[in-house]
Design a protein around this motif. Sequence first.
Motif, short mmCIF file in Angstrom:
data_model
loop_
_atom_site.label_atom_id
_atom_site.label_comp_id
_atom_site.label_asym_id
_atom_site.label_seq_id
_atom_site.Cartn_x
_atom_site.Cartn_y
_atom_site.Cartn_z
N SER A 1 51.21 39.78 42.52
CA SER A 1 50.61 39.60 43.84
C SER A 1 50.77 40.86 44.69
N GLY A 2 49.72 41.24 45.37
CA GLY A 2 49.79 42.37 46.29
C GLY A 2 49.68 43.73 45.62
N THR A 3 49.36 43.73 44.34
CA THR A 3 49.33 45.00 43.61
C THR A 3 48.02 45.77 43.85
N GLY A 4 47.00 45.06 44.34
CA GLY A 4 45.74 45.76 44.65
C GLY A 4 44.57 45.33 43.80
N LYS A 5 44.61 44.10 43.29
CA LYS A 5 43.52 43.64 42.42
C LYS A 5 42.23 43.43 43.23
N THR A 6 42.36 42.78 44.37
CA THR A 6 41.17 42.60 45.21
C THR A 6 40.68 43.95 45.72
N THR A 7 41.62 44.83 45.99
CA THR A 7 41.27 46.17 46.49
C THR A 7 40.39 46.91 45.48
#
Length: 264
Positions: free
Chosen positions: A41-47
């Motif tokens: 979580s929060g690693t930047g997948k959506t980014t």
Amino acid sequence: MNFESLIEVKDVSFSYLNKQIYKNLSLSIPKGKITAILGPSGTGKTTILRLIGAQLVPDKGEILFDGINVHSLRRKQLYKLRERMSMLFQSGALFADMTVFENVAFPLREHTNLSEDLLADVVLMNLEAVGMRHAANLYPSELSGGMARRAALARSIALDPDLVMYDEPFVGQDPITKGVLVKLISDINKSLGKTSIVVTHDVKEILEIAHYVYILAEGSVLGQGTPEEILNSTDPRVNQFIRGDFDGPYAYKLKGEDNYIEEL
Ligand SMILES: Nc1ncnc2c1ncn2[C@@H]1O[C@H](COP(=O)(O)OP(=O)(O)OP(=O)(O)O)[C@@H](O)[C@H]1O
């Protein structure tokens, strides 16, 4: 894996304000296949999906879509290129005051000059593809969560994009609906030949249908390969991630931990 790629992420670095999300990230997304993007979580997948869609601009590096540098385009060209990409968000975000039919018709009315007859054919064909033809006249408030997601999927493929990006498509769904959505993503990929990128935490489900997998962590690629290669990996960090172990060589951060440390 030997494949023709639709998207090349080349040496991309990206930061939100002072927070570096990616450092020299490179990925190839195979054409006509399903690529899973996994990671804590929060690693930047959506980014990364937003960078591909050019809603965000990298600090460094480039992203090629079918050979075109998406960040070099003028607004009008980008608008045109975006018709070839679609993004299905977790929320699905159907227009509440429109029927399912009108929701799917919306992008067609915005981007094409189809006659009403032809438009109805295309809408119903897309609803058929997701098993929602019978629900064409219902409003979003009358749909279950799974039905809403299928309707949103029909809307996202209405313009016949080359690429469908799914951001957490299974979140909040019961196991049966999840199974339906997994099959649907696979069917849409197979029968319509769409390149698909699926960002998800549902490792087991996605490994059943993905052709290629990237595991991202801390701004770069922690592991990649076919599902078989990932499952047989000897890399302890990949194994830790796939098994969902909190303890291991990769140090998981709890969500909000950054802020907590900053506040200290
Ligand atoms: N608009 C923004 N401004 C500042 N920081 C942001 C913004 N959007 C996201 N971030 C931060 O960037 C990091 C990556 O976010 P992103 O949503 O891409 O992660 P993710 O891997 O998709 O997470 P999750 O699996 O929890 O959905 C997170 O730490 C997030 O807090």
